[in-house]
Write an enzyme that holds these catalytic residues in place. Structure first.
Site, PDB file in Angstrom:
ATOM      1  N   TYR A 125       0.797  -1.226   0.000  1.00 41.81           N
ATOM      2  CA  TYR A 125       0.000   0.000   0.000  1.00 41.81           C
ATOM      3  C   TYR A 125       0.827   1.272   0.000  1.00 41.81           C
ATOM      4  O   TYR A 125       0.366   2.326  -0.452  1.00 41.81           O
ATOM      5  CB  TYR A 125      -0.959   0.012   1.198  1.00 41.81           C
ATOM      6  CG  TYR A 125      -0.295   0.176   2.546  1.00 41.81           C
ATOM      7  CD1 TYR A 125      -0.288   1.403   3.194  1.00 41.81           C
ATOM      8  CD2 TYR A 125       0.309  -0.903   3.191  1.00 41.81           C
ATOM      9  CE1 TYR A 125       0.303   1.554   4.444  1.00 41.81           C
ATOM     10  CE2 TYR A 125       0.900  -0.763   4.423  1.00 41.81           C
ATOM     11  CZ  TYR A 125       0.896   0.463   5.052  1.00 41.81           C
ATOM     12  OH  TYR A 125       1.494   0.602   6.280  1.00 41.81           O
TER      13      TYR A 125
ATOM     14  N   ASP B 237      -4.018  -4.555   2.337  1.00 40.55           N
ATOM     15  CA  ASP B 237      -2.899  -3.639   2.102  1.00 40.55           C
ATOM     16  C   ASP B 237      -2.322  -3.757   0.693  1.00 40.55           C
ATOM     17  O   ASP B 237      -1.565  -2.884   0.257  1.00 40.55           O
ATOM     18  CB  ASP B 237      -1.774  -3.901   3.112  1.00 40.55           C
ATOM     19  CG  ASP B 237      -2.117  -3.438   4.516  1.00 40.55           C
ATOM     20  OD1 ASP B 237      -3.132  -2.734   4.682  1.00 40.55           O
ATOM     21  OD2 ASP B 237      -1.375  -3.798   5.454  1.00 40.55           O
TER      22      ASP B 237
ATOM     23  N   HIS C  55      -9.786  -7.153   7.557  1.00 39.99           N
ATOM     24  CA  HIS C  55      -8.610  -6.399   7.140  1.00 39.99           C
ATOM     25  C   HIS C  55      -7.608  -7.305   6.414  1.00 39.99           C
ATOM     26  O   HIS C  55      -7.044  -6.913   5.390  1.00 39.99           O
ATOM     27  CB  HIS C  55      -7.953  -5.735   8.350  1.00 39.99           C
ATOM     28  CG  HIS C  55      -6.895  -4.739   7.986  1.00 39.99           C
ATOM     29  ND1 HIS C  55      -7.140  -3.651   7.191  1.00 39.99           N
ATOM     30  CD2 HIS C  55      -5.573  -4.686   8.295  1.00 39.99           C
ATOM     31  CE1 HIS C  55      -6.027  -2.959   7.024  1.00 39.99           C
ATOM     32  NE2 HIS C  55      -5.058  -3.565   7.680  1.00 39.99           N
TER      33      HIS C  55
ATOM     34  N   TYR D 134      -6.399 -11.717  10.172  1.00 39.96           N
ATOM     35  CA  TYR D 134      -7.083 -10.914  11.183  1.00 39.96           C
ATOM     36  C   TYR D 134      -8.592 -11.138  11.064  1.00 39.96           C
ATOM     37  O   TYR D 134      -9.345 -10.261  10.659  1.00 39.96           O
ATOM     38  CB  TYR D 134      -6.754  -9.431  11.017  1.00 39.96           C
ATOM     39  CG  TYR D 134      -5.289  -9.078  11.194  1.00 39.96           C
ATOM     40  CD1 TYR D 134      -4.520  -9.713  12.168  1.00 39.96           C
ATOM     41  CD2 TYR D 134      -4.688  -8.111  10.395  1.00 39.96           C
ATOM     42  CE1 TYR D 134      -3.183  -9.403  12.332  1.00 39.96           C
ATOM     43  CE2 TYR D 134      -3.348  -7.790  10.567  1.00 39.96           C
ATOM     44  CZ  TYR D 134      -2.596  -8.438  11.534  1.00 39.96           C
ATOM     45  OH  TYR D 134      -1.275  -8.120  11.691  1.00 39.96           O
TER      46      TYR D 134
ATOM     47  N   ASP E   3      -7.940   1.696   8.645  1.00 35.68           N
ATOM     48  CA  ASP E   3      -6.976   1.681   7.545  1.00 35.68           C
ATOM     49  C   ASP E   3      -7.563   1.002   6.302  1.00 35.68           C
ATOM     50  O   ASP E   3      -7.304   1.404   5.167  1.00 35.68           O
ATOM     51  CB  ASP E   3      -5.704   0.901   7.906  1.00 35.68           C
ATOM     52  CG  ASP E   3      -5.218   1.105   9.320  1.00 35.68           C
ATOM     53  OD1 ASP E   3      -6.045   1.371  10.209  1.00 35.68           O
ATOM     54  OD2 ASP E   3      -4.018   0.951   9.556  1.00 35.68           O
TER      55      ASP E   3
ATOM     56  N   ARG F  32      -3.428   8.509  12.560  1.00 37.44           N
ATOM     57  CA  ARG F  32      -3.247   8.076  11.170  1.00 37.44           C
ATOM     58  C   ARG F  32      -4.365   7.144  10.725  1.00 37.44           C
ATOM     59  O   ARG F  32      -4.768   7.176   9.555  1.00 37.44           O
ATOM     60  CB  ARG F  32      -1.892   7.414  10.947  1.00 37.44           C
ATOM     61  CG  ARG F  32      -1.667   7.098   9.456  1.00 37.44           C
ATOM     62  CD  ARG F  32      -0.210   6.973   9.097  1.00 37.44           C
ATOM     63  NE  ARG F  32       0.363   5.707   9.448  1.00 37.44           N
ATOM     64  CZ  ARG F  32       1.647   5.524   9.728  1.00 37.44           C
ATOM     65  NH1 ARG F  32       2.466   6.567   9.749  1.00 37.44           N
ATOM     66  NH2 ARG F  32       2.117   4.334  10.034  1.00 37.44           N
ATOM     67  N   SER F  33      -4.897   6.339  11.622  1.00 37.81           N
ATOM     68  CA  SER F  33      -5.981   5.448  11.208  1.00 37.81           C
ATOM     69  C   SER F  33      -7.199   6.268  10.779  1.00 37.81           C
ATOM     70  O   SER F  33      -7.832   5.958   9.766  1.00 37.81           O
ATOM     71  CB  SER F  33      -6.336   4.475  12.332  1.00 37.81           C
ATOM     72  OG  SER F  33      -6.911   5.137  13.443  1.00 37.81           O
TER      73      SER F  33
ATOM     74  N   GLY G 279      -6.958   9.227   9.632  1.00 38.95           N
ATOM     75  CA  GLY G 279      -6.520   9.862   8.387  1.00 38.95           C
ATOM     76  C   GLY G 279      -6.778   8.990   7.176  1.00 38.95           C
ATOM     77  O   GLY G 279      -7.235   9.459   6.133  1.00 38.95           O
ATOM     78  N   TRP G 280      -6.493   7.695   7.303  1.00 42.85           N
ATOM     79  CA  TRP G 280      -6.796   6.770   6.200  1.00 42.85           C
ATOM     80  C   TRP G 280      -8.283   6.805   5.865  1.00 42.85           C
ATOM     81  O   TRP G 280      -8.679   6.842   4.691  1.00 42.85           O
ATOM     82  CB  TRP G 280      -6.414   5.337   6.580  1.00 42.85           C
ATOM     83  CG  TRP G 280      -4.966   4.981   6.673  1.00 42.85           C
ATOM     84  CD1 TRP G 280      -4.315   4.459   7.748  1.00 42.85           C
ATOM     85  CD2 TRP G 280      -3.965   5.087   5.641  1.00 42.85           C
ATOM     86  NE1 TRP G 280      -2.992   4.238   7.458  1.00 42.85           N
ATOM     87  CE2 TRP G 280      -2.746   4.607   6.172  1.00 42.85           C
ATOM     88  CE3 TRP G 280      -3.987   5.543   4.318  1.00 42.85           C
ATOM     89  CZ2 TRP G 280      -1.566   4.563   5.439  1.00 42.85           C
ATOM     90  CZ3 TRP G 280      -2.807   5.506   3.576  1.00 42.85           C
ATOM     91  CH2 TRP G 280      -1.620   5.024   4.131  1.00 42.85           C
TER      92      TRP G 280
END
Length: 419
Positions: free
Chosen positions: A71, A121, A165, A169, A176, A246-247, A249-250
């Site tokens: 990614y 990803d 994800h 997981y 994300d 940041r999560s 933000g994604w």
């Protein structure tokens, strides 16, 4: 009267420049400078294999780092694609082709990509495949993009309908993941005239917000485990314990990018715009009062070991600027946006005074500092999602996950200024 009017204008025009921050002359130049930094550091390939420690890879000489389809390619080359469009300079798409061609074989298979991992990803560079096929008409890009789209068709889902994800997981949705899958999914659907998938794309955002949103703060928790079996998951809610900038933000970047492809007359388009407004309203409340940027753990300013973090900040600046320009957000968010942009430049942008020994970084080049190298949940070694975990993850300068959004943030600020 005419003479007085001229005098007034002499004072008004410079003040308008001040509203756009002291850095207004350089918004697009910052983007170009950061792109140059990346092209100098990654001449032949871009993303390296994962190590137990995120910084182990940095100990290797740049030329000896094994490349891996990932990614990080997608997010930084999205910045290059937009820079090419904004400037008309083919350098950036030529570089994109050079990097992507490192992975795409003539028969369209993707080197290092394993679909059976069902790892979201791996999807983001698919957007570059779509663009390169549009420009160069080479079948290998179309075949490779189809492979990524096939992964989406078979990606495991939880009972709510949300994508896992990764296969390793199970039952977990992470913020994300919305950036990893949905923008490519939406663009592919438009290119291939498949509007029947828009509802599925919208649902992913709706479910993620439904299960991860904190009623008190309006912020979104990093992860949700529907099964509640993970050690990091709250046994009642399934949520991870902290808010990671940041999560979010994604998630924000995914929203503003997907809205490029959802038709204006789609009956559910406004659901995404409302989510964008709710999330932005919540985030602004946690903007650092002094600098205007955001903290690594979003809601715990000035607590021990917490720090101002550059990747989440760049993602928020990009998303909010684009949302204002596209009129998804009202202009009342402009003041907070300007403070964030100015703070981003002041806190995180550094000009090199000296050339590096291997000449990969030269004097006068710009760098983007203080990004968390990586963060996740579960895995080996186990990541428990606690405050101590997030603030102790290593940091990295010139991180691709930070520079890609930074380039896009600068472009959006330039576009908004012109508008």
């Amino acid at each position: 009267m005419k003479r007085k009017l001229k005098i007034i204008l002499l004072f008004v025009i410079p003040s308008l420049g001040g509203v756009w921050g002291g850095h207004c002359f350089a918004q697009i130049n910052y983007a170009k400078q950061m792109a140059t930094t990346i092209m100098n550091q990654y001449k032949d390939s871009m993303v390296v294999k994962k190590y137990a420690s995120h910084l182990e890879q940095d100990k290797l000489p740049v030329g000896n780092r094994p490349a891996n389809w990932n990614y990080e390619i997608g997010v930084v080359l999205m910045g290059f694609e937009r820079l090419a469009k904004h400037t008309g300079d083919n350098t950036y798409m030529n570089y994109t082709k050079h990097i992507v061609d490192h992975f795409i074989k003539d028969d369209g298979t993707i080197r290092t990509y394993m679909m059976e991992e069902y790892n979201s990803d791996m999807i983001p560079p698919g957007r570059q495949l779509l663009r390169l096929h549009e420009i160069y008409k080479e079948d290998k890009y179309k075949i490779a993009a189809q492979a990524l789209r096939n992964q989406i068709s078979w990606q495991p889902r939880n009972q709510a309908g949300g994508f896992w994800h990764k296969l390793k997981y199970p039952s977990q949705m992470w913020l994300d993941g919305l950036y990893m899958v949905e923008p490519f999914y939406a663009e592919y659907s438009v290119i291939n005239n498949q509007p029947q998938y828009f509802n599925d794309i919208i649902n992913q955002f709706v479910w993620m917000e439904k299960y991860s949103r904190d009623a008190k703060t309006g912020l979104l928790y990093h992860g949700w485990d529907e099964s509640r079996l993970q050690k990091w998951a709250n046994k009642k809610t399934g949520l991870s314990p902290e808010f990671w900038s940041r999560s979010m933000g994604w998630y924000m970047m995914a929203l503003v990018d997907v809205l490029d492809f959802i038709p204006a007359n789609h009956p559910r388009r406004n659901e995404l715009i409302k989510i964008l407004n709710r999330t932005t309203t919540a985030l602004i409340k946690f903007q650092d009062a002094k600098s205007g940027v955001w903290w690594q753990v979003t809601n715990k300013a000035n607590q021990d070991k917490n720090y101002l973090e550059s990747s989440g900040t760049a993602m928020f600046v990009f998303s909010i600027a684009k949302a204002i320009r596209m009129k998804y957000l009202p202009a009342t968010f402009n003041a907070a946006l300007q403070k964030a942009y100015n703070g981003m430049i002041k806190e995180f942008v550094k000009e090199d005074a000296n050339a590096s020994p291997d000449d990969s970084v030269g004097r006068g080049q710009y760098h983007y500092m203080q990004a968390v190298a990586g963060a996740g949940l579960g895995g080996i070694p186990y990541r428990d999602g606690t405050y101590e975990y997030y603030v102790n993850e290593p940091r990295r300068d010139d991180d691709l996950k930070a520079i890609g959004p930074f380039i896009q943030a600068c472009i959006e600020m330039e576009l908004l200024k012109k508008k």
